[in-house]
Scaffold this active site. Structure first.
Site, mmCIF file in Angstrom:
data_model
loop_
_atom_site.group_PDB
_atom_site.id
_atom_site.type_symbol
_atom_site.label_atom_id
_atom_site.label_comp_id
_atom_site.label_asym_id
_atom_site.label_seq_id
_atom_site.Cartn_x
_atom_site.Cartn_y
_atom_site.Cartn_z
ATOM 1 C CE LYS A 27 1.117 1.208 4.359
ATOM 2 N NZ LYS A 27 1.678 2.399 4.760
ATOM 3 C CB VAL A 114 11.768 -5.776 4.852
ATOM 4 C CG1 VAL A 114 11.789 -5.841 6.268
ATOM 5 C CG2 VAL A 114 11.406 -7.092 4.088
ATOM 6 C CB ALA A 115 11.907 -1.544 7.371
ATOM 7 C CG MET A 118 5.526 0.815 0.151
ATOM 8 S SD MET A 118 6.041 0.126 -1.532
ATOM 9 C CE MET A 118 4.535 -0.121 -2.338
ATOM 10 C CB ALA A 119 1.855 -2.236 4.822
ATOM 11 N N GLY A 120 4.741 -4.070 4.114
ATOM 12 C CA GLY A 120 5.203 -5.433 3.510
ATOM 13 C C GLY A 120 5.019 -6.506 4.815
ATOM 14 N N GLY A 121 5.477 -6.288 5.705
ATOM 15 C CA GLY A 121 5.184 -7.218 6.804
ATOM 16 C C GLY A 121 3.870 -7.552 6.909
ATOM 17 C CG ASP A 155 -0.598 -0.347 7.996
ATOM 18 O OD1 ASP A 155 -1.192 0.481 8.131
ATOM 19 O OD2 ASP A 155 0.598 -0.327 7.708
#
Ligand code: C5P
Length: 317
Positions: A27, A114-115, A118-121, A155
């Site tokens: 996102k 990651v970090a 973009m809300a990868g986790g 998120d």
């Protein structure tokens, strides 16, 4: 909540699959207005999320008892696959809530940084909830999964639904927003992450230094109107992120990067979430390609991707 009860997918005639693959987007926040920190340690937000076409893929394969996780792909470097991984926690939470004995082998192909803001986790957690619910044939619908997801990260609910939405509270209270057309973004990604708690702590520090107490955020009405009208120029003018000053203070090169993109013809640009990914809006596909080439030639970002949004949330493929 029940497992394989009368309402389960098995009862509806679905065969239990051995493996389920889910594609889940990252996102960007087109507006991120930040209010005061609440008693729960989180800041009150008014944000507009847009899901964009940069995807992680979560494959959940039936296993006897344990939850295991393997991370693969360009953006997997440095991501732990143990119990601290949000995807592992998502599978574990679902197993506890639905009294599941079975295990799962998770394989995550990562393209979302990651970090990176973009809300990868959170995307991996959202993908895991959707994949495991199908794998274990649970009756949980997206609303129930979103409720569980909110316990893992603010998120996660948005990445289950995708599209374009207003997020209030910590960002987890979602209302879909009208968004006409498709938006062309150029993402400039960094090779080092920014820690979300650190960026919010710097936000507090800068506010205290200025003797300012953040007010409850207003709705980003002008941006919402521009999205409803499908007007990229107007959208570009109303992109806003209150976390930019703290992100600039922690990573000063972001300010330079934004300047380069704007001078290269972007309709607008902003740091996504807590950064350090920067998103530039282009008026069409060709302009996005030209902007990406210009940013590449100036060597101002570690990696550059062209994406579109909005796209759907976590989807079984
Ligand atoms: O949502 P997530 O758990 O990823 O947030 C990580 C940290 O970022 C929180 O523990 C908090 O310190 C900070 N945060 C915040 N306000 C928000 C979201 C995150 O202060 N709305």
């Amino acid at each position: 909540m029940g497992y394989a009860d009368d309402m389960s997918l098995a009862a509806q005639g679905w065969d239990q699959p051995d493996a389920v693959r889910v594609r889940v987007p990252g996102k960007i926040n087109l507006a991120l207005l930040v209010g005061p920190r609440g008693d729960d340690g989180y800041h009150e937000l008014a944000t507009i999320f847009q899901a964009v076409s940069l995807f992680d893929e979560v494959t959940a394969t039936l296993a006897p008892a344990d939850i295991t996780c393997t991370m693969r792909g360009a953006m997997a470097t440095g991501v732990g696959a143990g119990i601290d991984n949000l995807a592992v926690r998502a599978a574990d939470l679902l197993r506890q809530e639905y009294d599941i004995d079975a295990g799962v082998e998770l394989t995550i192909d990562k393209s979302i940084p990651v970090a990176g803001g973009m809300a990868g986790g959170s995307a991996d957690a959202a993908g895991t909830l959707v994949a495991c619910a199908r794998l274990w044939q649970l009756s949980a619908d997206d609303a129930e999964l979103a409720e569980l997801g909110a316990r893992l990260g603010a998120d996660v609910p948005f990445l289950i639904s995708g599209g374009c939405a207003l997020g209030l509270g910590r960002g987890q209270r979602l209302t879909p927003t009208l968004s006409r057309g498709s938006y062309h973004w150029v993402l400039a990604m960094s090779d080092h992450g920014l820690s979300t708690p650190e960026v919010y702590a710097r936000f507090d520090h800068l506010a205290a230094q200025a003797g300012r107490t953040p007010a409850s955020p207003d709705l980003p009405r002008e941006l919402m109107m521009a999205l409803a009208a499908g007007n990229p120029r107007e959208v570009g003018q109303h992109l806003v992120n209150d976390l930019e000053p703290p992100a600039f203070s922690l990573a000063p090169s972001l300010r330079t990067l934004l300047g380069v993109g704007r001078r290269a013809g972007a309709l607008g640009g902003l740091v996504s979430g807590s950064g350090p990914t920067v998103a530039f809006l282009a008026c069409d596909e060709d302009s996005a390609t030209n902007l990406a080439l210009e940013l590449s030639s100036q060597g101002v970002a570690h990696q550059i991707r062209i994406v579109t949004g909005p796209v759907p949330g976590a989807t079984v493929i």
